[in-house]
Design a protein around this motif. Structure first.
Motif, mmCIF file in Angstrom:
data_model
loop_
_atom_site.group_PDB
_atom_site.id
_atom_site.type_symbol
_atom_site.label_atom_id
_atom_site.label_comp_id
_atom_site.label_asym_id
_atom_site.label_seq_id
_atom_site.Cartn_x
_atom_site.Cartn_y
_atom_site.Cartn_z
ATOM 1 N N TYR A 40 0.829 -1.203 0.000
ATOM 2 C CA TYR A 40 0.000 0.000 0.000
ATOM 3 C C TYR A 40 0.865 1.256 0.000
ATOM 4 N N LEU A 58 -8.255 0.016 -4.591
ATOM 5 C CA LEU A 58 -7.734 -1.318 -4.272
ATOM 6 C C LEU A 58 -8.865 -2.245 -3.835
ATOM 7 N N GLN A 59 -9.758 -1.757 -2.992
ATOM 8 C CA GLN A 59 -10.882 -2.574 -2.533
ATOM 9 C C GLN A 59 -11.759 -2.998 -3.703
ATOM 10 N N VAL A 62 -10.058 -5.726 -5.676
ATOM 11 C CA VAL A 62 -10.105 -6.996 -4.948
ATOM 12 C C VAL A 62 -11.506 -7.606 -5.076
ATOM 13 N N GLU A 68 -5.599 -9.573 -5.561
ATOM 14 C CA GLU A 68 -5.840 -10.426 -4.418
ATOM 15 C C GLU A 68 -5.062 -9.893 -3.230
ATOM 16 N N ARG A 69 -5.715 -9.848 -2.091
ATOM 17 C CA ARG A 69 -5.051 -9.351 -0.885
ATOM 18 C C ARG A 69 -4.316 -10.500 -0.211
ATOM 19 N N ARG A 70 -3.040 -10.259 0.107
ATOM 20 C CA ARG A 70 -2.216 -11.260 0.787
ATOM 21 C C ARG A 70 -1.422 -10.621 1.895
#
Length: 71
Positions: A40, A58-59, A62, A68-70
């Protein structure tokens, strides 16, 4: 035939993709992710985008499965 203000109801994959990434900041986020930006704070530094805008973009990416959030 004039285009509407959004493409969500169109039966065209290009129009639907434009609905997801057709906004300036969103496309720049996707570009930076493609080039390897992962954090971020790095997106903030590279783009100079306001925090609220970056978080929202970003949201959204996703939610539609582009990113994909990792941990």
């Amino acid at each position: 035939m004039a285009l509407g203000k959004d493409y969500a109801r169109q039966q065209c994959s290009i129009a639907r993709a434009l609905e997801v990434v057709g906004e300036r900041w969103t496309l720049l986020v996707v570009r930076d992710a493609f080039y390897g930006v992962r954090r971020y704070s790095d997106f903030l530094a590279h783009l100079g985008v306001p925090r609220a805008v970056l978080a929202a973009r970003l949201q959204a990416l996703v939610e539609v499965g582009v990113l994909e959030r990792r941990r």
